[in-house]
Enzyme design. Structure first.
Site, short mmCIF file in Angstrom:
data_model
loop_
_atom_site.label_atom_id
_atom_site.label_comp_id
_atom_site.label_asym_id
_atom_site.label_seq_id
_atom_site.Cartn_x
_atom_site.Cartn_y
_atom_site.Cartn_z
N ASN A 1 -10.74 -4.09 -1.06
CA ASN A 1 -10.65 -3.05 -2.09
C ASN A 1 -9.75 -3.48 -3.25
O ASN A 1 -8.85 -4.30 -3.05
CB ASN A 1 -10.08 -1.77 -1.48
CG ASN A 1 -11.13 -1.02 -0.69
OD1 ASN A 1 -12.27 -0.90 -1.13
ND2 ASN A 1 -10.75 -0.50 0.47
N HIS B 1 -16.52 3.96 -4.03
CA HIS B 1 -15.60 5.09 -3.84
C HIS B 1 -15.78 6.16 -4.93
O HIS B 1 -14.87 6.95 -5.18
CB HIS B 1 -14.14 4.63 -3.77
CG HIS B 1 -13.84 3.89 -2.50
ND1 HIS B 1 -12.58 3.47 -2.17
CD2 HIS B 1 -14.63 3.50 -1.47
CE1 HIS B 1 -12.60 2.84 -1.00
NE2 HIS B 1 -13.86 2.85 -0.57
N ARG C 1 0.83 -1.20 0.00
CA ARG C 1 0.00 0.00 0.00
C ARG C 1 0.87 1.25 0.00
O ARG C 1 0.56 2.23 -0.69
CB ARG C 1 -0.92 0.00 1.23
CG ARG C 1 -1.75 1.27 1.36
CD ARG C 1 -2.60 1.26 2.61
NE ARG C 1 -3.36 2.50 2.74
CZ ARG C 1 -4.25 2.73 3.70
NH1 ARG C 1 -4.47 1.81 4.64
NH2 ARG C 1 -4.90 3.87 3.75
N CYS D 1 -19.14 -1.71 1.42
CA CYS D 1 -18.27 -0.58 1.78
C CYS D 1 -18.91 0.13 2.96
O CYS D 1 -20.13 0.10 3.13
CB CYS D 1 -18.13 0.36 0.57
SG CYS D 1 -17.07 1.80 0.88
N TYR E 1 -14.03 10.41 -1.43
CA TYR E 1 -13.14 10.02 -2.52
C TYR E 1 -13.29 10.90 -3.76
O TYR E 1 -12.41 10.90 -4.62
CB TYR E 1 -13.38 8.54 -2.89
CG TYR E 1 -12.93 7.61 -1.80
CD1 TYR E 1 -11.63 7.14 -1.74
CD2 TYR E 1 -13.81 7.22 -0.79
CE1 TYR E 1 -11.21 6.30 -0.72
CE2 TYR E 1 -13.41 6.39 0.24
CZ TYR E 1 -12.11 5.93 0.26
OH TYR E 1 -11.70 5.11 1.28
#
Length: 421
Positions: free
Chosen positions: A144, A194, A90, A164, A244
């Site tokens: 995700n 998102h 990440r 989510c 987002y």
């Protein structure tokens, strides 16, 4: 009833366990299996999970295993909350895109594509194991990028629904502002995972009074601050975009901001180290306050509600989930995965009708869906050219030079996770 959580060694898991314990009347779990390849983390999380159940007098049995096949055997539902490559991967997703002047984020843009490429093959392998163990088991995907992963699962014929926590977070926030019970708040929540907007906030049910104008008039500053967007932007839209959307509406500002501070992955990694130390304390028998800063707020309530509905144990009849479009948004193909209100039951999720969307929203949804088509193709079939095309199609990239540079970096940083590279 048996549930399995793949990625059960996550520091998120105590949030989930707390919800299972508190909401046991809604979802009466007899056996819960936490599955994770990281045995050391699994021991810490599993120990705390058992103490939470014991403190709240939950009679269910919690076991842990590093063996996926053993963990999902005979499970009625399997929750996926895994992170291929961990926080180290990440961290890369959030940093190397900045070298090309593009946003570095784990679920959208180039970083989101990298995560999809690492994740989809792993999830599909797990799903096949679940299908062999119990063809009737439901898969609830919290992994995700949820939209792309859920679409991969559905296209492969799995019984899957994506989840989510953005919608339930808005529901709880608006309920506090309105001083009502969260169950009274229903959202006109529309878009892709998102990439959503709250077009209405209704009291009493999906057809209730729309109080969104009242919310924006009386609490617009607080709402805009939470979104980190200017109040005048929210007022001009007249809707509440998800956090987002900031990556799209303020891309260059966000890139400059991200270049001046540690990545979110670095922050989370430090937080996880502290959390795991807490989890190892044999006297701790509740989720610590620090966990609230980790993310995933209200995930447990949403997961319990969805699992209960899918397994025929009640649950809310209408929930916000990720599922096939099937004509709901007429400008998208039927097999696109959208995030909207849906009726949920033992047969799955059926989206509610959505009014015609303003081109401002429909256009971006269509654009990102086209990217997701290409992203899934790249995740399933591999190849530098497919990665390049997906990046070129993304509205946050869209330039040949950027797409070339990002393609090289994505492959270089993810080679160990890409069988074709």
């Amino acid at each position: 009833m048996k549930l399995a959580v793949v990625g059960g060694g996550s520091t998120y898991t105590p949030e989930l366990i707390d919800g299972f314990a508190r909401l046991r009347d809604t979802l009466p779990i007899e056996e819960l299996v936490l599955v994770d390849p990281a045995a050391d983390r699994l021991d810490l999380v599993g120990g705390l999970a058992r103490r939470i159940f014991a403190k709240q007098d939950h009679a269910g049995r919690i076991t842990t295993t590093t063996d996926i096949d053993a963990g999902v055997a005979d499970a009625d539902a399997v929750l996926l909350q895994l992170r291929v490559g961990g926080q180290a991967a990440r961290n890369k997703d959030e940093t190397w895109p900045l070298e090309c002047g593009c946003v570095g984020q784990e679920t959208t843009g180039a970083g989101g594509l990298a995560k999809a490429l690492r994740t989809v093959p792993v999830v599909l392998d797990i799903a096949e194991r679940v299908r062999r163990a119990n063809p009737d088991a439901w898969i609830i995907d919290f992994t995700n990028p949820v939209g792309i992963v859920t679409r991969a699962l559905l296209q492969a014929g799995h019984k899957a629904v994506g989840l989510c926590n953005v919608a339930i977070g808005f529901q709880r926030k608006f309920a506090r502002l309105l001083d009502v019970n969260p169950s009274e708040v229903h959202l006109d929540h529309v878009g892709l995972n998102h990439l959503t907007w709250e077009l209405g906030v209704r009291l009493g049910g999906p057809d209730g009074e729309n109080v969104l104008p009242k919310l924006l008039a009386e609490h617009g500053d607080a709402i805009a601050d939470d979104l980190r967007m200017p109040r005048q932007v929210v007022d001009r839209l007249g809707v509440v975009p998800s956090y987002y959307l900031r990556y799209f509406y303020s891309h260059d500002e966000v890139v400059r901001e991200l270049g001046t501070k540690p990545s979110r992955a670095a922050e989370v990694a430090a937080m996880e180290k502290e959390l795991l130390a807490m989890y190892g304390d044999p006297t701790l028998d509740e989720k610590p306050e620090l966990l609230a800063k980790r993310g995933g707020a209200f995930y447990s309530e949403a997961a319990v509600d969805l699992a209960a509905s899918l397994l025929g144990n009640g649950g809310s009849p209408v929930q916000v989930v990720n599922t096939y479009n099937n004509g709901t948004l007429p400008f998208l193909p039927d097999d696109a995965v959208i995030e909207v209100q849906a009726r949920v039951g033992h047969d799955g999720a059926t989206p509610l009708a959505v009014p015609a969307l303003d081109p401002l929203y429909a256009g971006l949804i269509a654009h990102v869906t086209a990217y997701e088509d290409l992203a899934l193709e790249a995740a399933l079939r591999g190849g530098r050219d497919r990665v390049f095309k997906a990046l070129l199609a993304h509205p946050l990239i869209g330039q040949y030079e950027y797409a070339e540079g990002l393609t090289d970096r994505l492959i270089a940083h993810n080679r160990e996770h890409l069988a074709w590279a």
